[in-house]
Every structure is written in structure tokens, then in C-alpha cells.
Design an enzyme around this catalytic site. Structure first.
Site, PDB file in Angstrom:
ATOM      1  CE  LYS A 214       7.508   0.557   2.250  1.00 39.92           C
ATOM      2  NZ  LYS A 214       6.069   0.712   3.017  1.00 39.92           N
ATOM      3  CD  GLU A 220       1.929  -2.253 -12.521  1.00 44.08           C
ATOM      4  OE1 GLU A 220       2.975  -2.758 -11.776  1.00 44.08           O
ATOM      5  OE2 GLU A 220       0.934  -2.487 -12.088  1.00 44.08           O
ATOM      6  N   GLY A 276       3.720   3.733   1.411  1.00 48.60           N
ATOM      7  CA  GLY A 276       3.945   4.288  -0.062  1.00 48.60           C
ATOM      8  C   GLY A 276       3.165   5.757  -0.151  1.00 48.60           C
ATOM      9  NE  ARG A 277      -2.338   3.727   2.588  1.00 50.17           N
ATOM     10  CZ  ARG A 277      -2.113   2.606   2.403  1.00 50.17           C
ATOM     11  NH1 ARG A 277      -1.334   2.009   1.486  1.00 50.17           N
ATOM     12  NH2 ARG A 277      -2.583   1.897   3.499  1.00 50.17           N
ATOM     13  CD  GLU A 362      -2.631   1.478  -1.644  1.00 47.46           C
ATOM     14  OE1 GLU A 362      -1.723   2.076  -1.370  1.00 47.46           O
ATOM     15  OE2 GLU A 362      -2.510   0.940  -2.873  1.00 47.46           O
ATOM     16  CG  HIS A 393     -18.940  25.305 -15.828  1.00 47.79           C
ATOM     17  ND1 HIS A 393     -20.066  26.050 -16.254  1.00 47.79           N
ATOM     18  CD2 HIS A 393     -18.433  25.900 -15.028  1.00 47.79           C
ATOM     19  CE1 HIS A 393     -20.111  27.457 -15.733  1.00 47.79           C
ATOM     20  NE2 HIS A 393     -18.795  27.294 -14.868  1.00 47.79           N
ATOM     21  CE  LYS A 517       0.831  -4.917  -6.441  1.00 46.53           C
ATOM     22  NZ  LYS A 517       1.733  -4.505  -5.389  1.00 46.53           N
TER      23      LYS A 517
HETATM   24  O1  LIG Z   1       6.617   2.071  -4.338  1.00 45.82           O
HETATM   25  P1  LIG Z   1       6.420   0.828  -4.871  1.00 45.82           P
HETATM   26  O2  LIG Z   1       7.068  -0.298  -3.909  1.00 45.82           O
HETATM   27  O3  LIG Z   1       6.881   0.630  -6.265  1.00 45.82           O
HETATM   28  O4  LIG Z   1       4.827   0.649  -4.843  1.00 45.82           O
HETATM   29  C1  LIG Z   1       4.211   1.356  -5.599  1.00 45.82           C
HETATM   30  C2  LIG Z   1       2.527   1.089  -4.988  1.00 45.82           C
HETATM   31  O5  LIG Z   1       2.062  -0.119  -5.577  1.00 45.82           O
HETATM   32  C3  LIG Z   1       1.427  -0.850  -4.427  1.00 45.82           C
HETATM   33  O6  LIG Z   1       0.888  -1.921  -5.233  1.00 45.82           O
HETATM   34  C4  LIG Z   1       0.837  -0.442  -3.456  1.00 45.82           C
HETATM   35  O7  LIG Z   1      -0.856  -0.526  -3.580  1.00 45.82           O
HETATM   36  C5  LIG Z   1       0.896   1.098  -3.395  1.00 45.82           C
HETATM   37  O8  LIG Z   1       0.482   1.316  -1.823  1.00 45.82           O
HETATM   38  C6  LIG Z   1       2.492   1.549  -3.560  1.00 45.82           C
HETATM   39  O9  LIG Z   1       2.438   2.951  -3.552  1.00 45.82           O
END
Ligand SMILES: O=P(O)(O)OC[C@H]1O[C@H](O)[C@H](O)[C@@H](O)[C@@H]1O
Length: 556
Positions: A214, A220, A276-277, A362, A393, A517
Site C-alpha cells: 500500500k 521488508e 491494508g487488512r 490489528e 489431535h 519499526k
Molecule cells: O502494504 P504495505 O504498505 O506494505 O503494508 C503492509 C503492512 O505493514 C504495516 O506495518 C501494517 O501493520 C499492516 O497493516 C500492513 O498491511
């Protein structure tokens, strides 16, 4: 809202009425509730779209449900819901609208960002969906080729959080609908092993990378995307012009995408009003669309929309997301339950709970209300789960006989997916027999008398007794289709919404992920600096010693 004028949730009469009701019910027994009402198993059911919901095995009476609905009314759940659908900026800490419902609105709908008078977002949504469909068809047909002229056979989605969990979960769910010789893999972890293991058996000439982010600033994802670009260009022995045939981006940030070197023509856009979620039904779902085709993807969106409309219009007594949200409040706030387990009896839903963890935790893992005042009540639960038969199990022991109350959702289907050959499809009855038997055992248990009557030696009777009264909701559908997946996800999205609204928190921000972060950025140079170049004096003694140990082990 002025904090001084606000009635605290836990002081509201509706809240105290629930607390009193809980005390009066005491150790209510499901055996008793079922005995008192022979029709309970039919009465306590609802239908939304293809989903049949049975909540009869919940520790609730008609009065409980009435009181819970009164709490929802008093806390303004319906008003906030309507404001969300109208496009108002209900994500107040980020001053954004919350419009994932617009991602699946029909073409002609009008939904305005910021509320009435704002720009209508629906035409843009469909413009991007159409572009995605055009691209997906080209990849699927082989018309879109890589730099060497060969069709692309493997898609690697690089993303994390919402840019990974949604499409990865949905691809897994719908992989039996994937009708081309194409596979999709997902890389999220900044541990280089993730990318390494995902691409080492691939041919770069036939590989498409979808970089999903996003913000396009997530460390990462950017790190993995850069490594993937190197792997591609080295493997092909090509120059940067090859990137355009093998990389596309899904993002809200065109500038950063261009900076990375992806042609803006290969970027599929979404918007800051999609969390994002909540985003895998936006451009973030491109890998899924390539796998199952645009038509199936649209069926999934229709499934989402069906539940959106239900949540918006169904009366409180018949409103399934409202009910599920309120049941969670009943256990979390009035029974002290700390977690909620989701148990799909479908191998295809193996990643569903992992997806729900981000959606729920979240969204509702918050400790202050919208105006910043700390809550004085429990908020979001720990969400967990794996496919049910495997859980049986492993950890079901604790569900049946442990000391913790863990409400469970059981999700199952009347029919196996069409792709299964008859021999394997025949196993479905056994799978579902386990499903029904488990909800039965959890609800009604086995008394000491019943155990004794089976001839069990007296010293084993306590061990073989099952207390029962472990609450479950059953969600049963005919078949796991794209539409049913959309319905299920929308159901949980709105359930989470209901809970956040009652608790008075902002379910749409995620500030809690930021501190780690920031600190990682500070720590990284301490790990890599030359000896004596950086001091760890500002660190606490634990972190300083761990950094020193790490450096020593790495010979630095
Ligand atoms: O889609 P991006 O901007 O790379 O974000 C990826 C993810 O990282 C963040 O730290 C948020 O906690 C998430 O809500 C998000 O989905």
C-alpha cells in the site's frame, strides 16, 4: 466527543444490565437450555446469503440477546456503520474514510470519499478492476510474455501484512478454481530464506513478480523486491529493461513505485481509504485474479457485497455480523474469555485464521478510545486456529477439559469442492461427522454419571468427565465457492467493526506496529558497524548485551 460529557461504556445501564444478567444466569447449562426449549436448535439460527449460522450452542438466552442488542443500540453501532458506508472519515486518527465496502460495490453505485459531496470512488474502483482483468487475461492466455518471449508460469507476490495474508489466504482457499497452468507463491518475510526457497526452483524467464505494498515504503517488501530484481536480471543476463515484463506493482504510492523502477503503466492502484487488512478485494488481489480469472474474482466481490448489504439493512435480530460481534463481547467482557478460536473443517481454509489474526487483532487490539482516553474494559481477543481435524489431535484437549473458556467458530461445507476425485470426495462425510460431533461434545460434554454408566473405573471418572458448556457458533454453507469466500470475509470484517464500535475504539488505524519499526532502524547499524564505530551506551542493558553477543557470534 468531549470526554467529560461521555458516558463510560462500563457505566452504561445496558452494560451493568448485562453484568447483572451474567451473574443471575450463573453457570447456565446448555443441556438445560436445550431441555427447556426443544426448538432451540432451529430457533437460534440465521441465514445470510449461502451461510447458515447456528448459534444455539451459545451460552445465551433470549434475554441475553436482547440486552446485547440494547448495548449495541446505546453505543451507536448502527450510526457508525451508516457513517462508514456514507464515506465519512471514521478512521479519525488518520483522518480517512473507511470504504472497503466500495471495493465490491456495483458499477453504478455512488459512494463519496469524505461523505456526501465528496468524489465518487466507485468509477475508479471499476476502472482498476477492468485494468486488472485485462492484465490477468493476458497472463492467463500467455499473450503477456517475459523478456525472452516465453509466457509467465509462476507468479510471486512480494508483500507483507495485508499485502500478503489476504491474497495468500484467498489463493489457498480458491486454488481448486485455478484453471490455468499457473502457480502463485507468496514471499513476505525479510529473512532471505523466504525469497530463496520461493524462487530457487523457478526459471526467471517464466516468473512474474507482483510487488504488493500500500505504502511502497515497507522495508521488508522493498528489500525483497530489490533482491528479486537482482535474481531476475542475473538469471536472465538482461538489463533493467527486462523489469517491465516481469514486475508489476500494487500500491497507493505511484511516486515510490516509479522510483523503484516499475513502469507506472504496470501499476494497479488502490486508495488510502482501504486499510491494508481490508484490501485483498482491491488491486492487492491481482495474483488471485490471475489464478482464478476475472469472472471468478467478480463472483467473490459479489459475495462480499451481499454481506455488506445484509449488514447495512438487516434488522438487529437478523443481522449476522451484529450477532457475532455481540457474542464476542458477551464472552470477552462478561465471561473473561481472552481468546477466540476459528476452526475450519476445510483444508482450503488452512490460512483463514492467520488472515483473521491481522483483521481482528490489528483492528481491535487497542487500549484507548477514539478520544485518547484509556478503555476500562477488555477489547479485542487473541484470535487463533487451524483446520479443525488437525486441531482435534492437538489442542482440542484444552478446549474440552482445560480451565479456560474459549469460544469457537466452526466453519464447514456440505459438499467437497468439485475438483476432488470421487474417491477423495467420499471422505467428506467423515470430515463433517467430526465437525458435528465436536460441537456436540463441547456443548453437552459427558457427566460423571454417564461415564460411570459406561463402566469406567471410579478413579478415572473425573478424568473422563467432560464439563460441556463450551460455546460454539456453526457456520455451514453448501460449498466453498468464490462467492462464499467473499461472504465469509465480509462477515468477519463487519463482526470486527461491531466490536470496535461498541468498545469505542478506532478499528482502522494500527499505530501499535510503528515503535518496533523505528527501533529496528536504530538497532540495525549497531549490528553491522565496524568495531568501535557505534556505541550501544544508549541501549538498555539487556538489548546492549544481546547486540554484543550477536556481534561476537558473527565475528564482528
Ligand atoms: O502494504 P504495505 O504498505 O506494505 O503494508 C503492509 C503492512 O505493514 C504495516 O506495518 C501494517 O501493520 C499492516 O497493516 C500492513 O498491511
Amino acid at each position: 466527543m468531549n470526554p467529560a460529557s461521555r458516558t463510560e461504556l462500563s457505566q452504561r445501564p445496558q452494560w451493568t444490565a448485562l453484568a447483572d444478567h451474567r451473574a443471575a444466569l450463573g453457570e447456565v447449562s446448555l443441556r438445560q437450555l436445550f431441555a427447556d426449549d426443544p426448538r432451540r436448535g432451529e430457533r437460534y439460527t440465521l441465514q445470510v446469503g449461502d451461510l447458515h449460522i447456528d448459534y444455539s450452542k451459545q451460552l445465551v438466552t433470549d434475554e441475553t440477546l436482547t440486552l446485547l442488542r440494547e448495548l449495541a443500540e446505546a453505543t451507536g453501532v448502527a450510526g457508525l456503520r451508516d457513517a462508514m458506508y456514507r464515506g465519512e472519515r471514521i478512521n479519525t486518527t488518520e483522518n480517512r474514510a473507511v470504504l472497503h465496502t466500495a471495493l465490491r460495490a456495483p458499477r453504478g453505485a455512488v459512494i463519496e470519499d469524505g461523505g456526501p459531496g465528496g468524489p465518487n470512488v466507485v468509477p475508479e474502483v471499476h476502472e482498476v478492476l477492468d485494468r486488472m482483468a485485462g492484465f490477468a487475461e493476458k497472463v492467463r492466455s500467455g499473450e503477456w510474455t517475459g523478456a525472452t518471449g516465453r509466457p509467465l508460469r509462476t507468479i510471486v507476490n512480494i508483500g507483507i501484512g495485508g499485502s500478503d495474508l489476504g491474497p495468500a489466504m484467498a489463493y489457498e482457499v480458491l486454488r481448486s478454481f485455478s484453471d490455468r497452468d499457473l502457480t502463485v507463491r507468496f514471499v513476505s518475510n525479510v529473512d532471505g530464506a523466504d525469497l530463496y526457497e520461493s524462487v530457487r526452483d523457478l526459471d526467471p524467464a517464466e516468473t512474474l513478480f507482483i510487488v504488493a505494498s500500500k505504502t511502497f515504503t515497507t522495508i521488508e517488501t522493498v528489500t525483497n523486491a530489490e533482491a528479486a530484481r537482482r535474481w531476475l536480471l542475473d538469471g536472465l543476463g538482461a538489463g533493467p529493461e527486462a523489469v517491465a515484463r516481469h514486475f508489476v506493482a500494487l500500491s497507493t504510492n505511484a511516486e515510490k513505485v516509479a522510483e523503484f523502477g516499475i513502469d507506472p503503466a504496470n501499476m494497479f492502484e488502490f486508495w488510502d481509504w482501504v486499510g491494508g487488512r481490508y484490501s485483498y478485494d482491491s488491486a492487492i488481489g491481482l495474483s488471485l485474479m490471475v489464478a482464478i480469472g476475472p469472472e471468478r474474482f467478480r463472483e467473490m466481490l459479489d459475495g462480499f457485497h451481499l454481506v455488506d448489504e445484509h449488514f447495512r439493512t438487516a434488522p438487529p435480530e437478523a443481522n449476522v455480523p451484529l450477532l457475532l460481534g455481540l457474542l464476542g463481547i458477551w464472552y470477552g467482557n462478561f465471561h473473561g474469555a481472552q481468546s477466540h478460536v476459528v476452526l475450519p473443517y476445510s483444508h482450503y481454509l488452512s490460512r483463514f485464521a492467520a488472515y483473521l489474526q491481522q483483521l481482528d487483532m490489528e483492528s481491535n487490539g487497542k487500549r484507548v478510545q477514539r478520544d485518547g482516553v484509556p478503555v476500562a474494559w477488555q477489547t479485542g481477543p487473541v484470535v487463533w486456529g487451524t483446520p479443525g481435524t488437525n486441531g482435534q489431535h492437538a489442542y482440542y484437549q484444552l478446549l474440552h477439559q482445560g480451565t479456560k473458556l474459549i469460544p469457537a467458530d466452526f466453519i464447514g461445507f456440505a459438499r467437497p469442492v468439485d475438483a476432488l476425485p470421487p474417491g477423495l470426495a467420499g471422505q467428506h462425510d467423515l470430515l463433517m461427522a467430526n465437525f458435528f460431533a465436536q460441537t456436540q461434545a463441547l456443548a453437552f460434554g459427558r457427566t460423571a454419571e454417564e461415564v460411570r454408566a459406561e463402566g469406567v473405573p471410579e478413579e478415572l471418572v473425573p478424568h473422563r468427565t467432560f464439563p460441556g458448556d463450551r460455546p460454539t457458533t456453526t457456520i455451514l454453507a453448501d460449498e466453498l465457492t468464490p462467492s462464499v469466500l467473499g461472504q465469509l470475509v465480509a462477515l468477519y470484517e463487519h463482526k470486527v467493526f461491531v466490536q470496535g464500535a461498541v468498545w469505542g475504539i478506532d478499528s482502522f488505524d494500527q499505530w501499535g506496529v510503528e515503535l518496533g519499526k523505528v527501533l529496528a532502524k536504530e538497532v540495525e547499524p549497531l549490528l553491522t558497524a565496524k568495531e568501535g564505530e557505534r556505541s550501544t551506551d544508549s541501549l538498555d542493558s539487556s538489548t546492549a548485551a544481546l547486540v554484543a553477543r550477536y556481534r561476537e557470534l558473527r565475528g564482528r
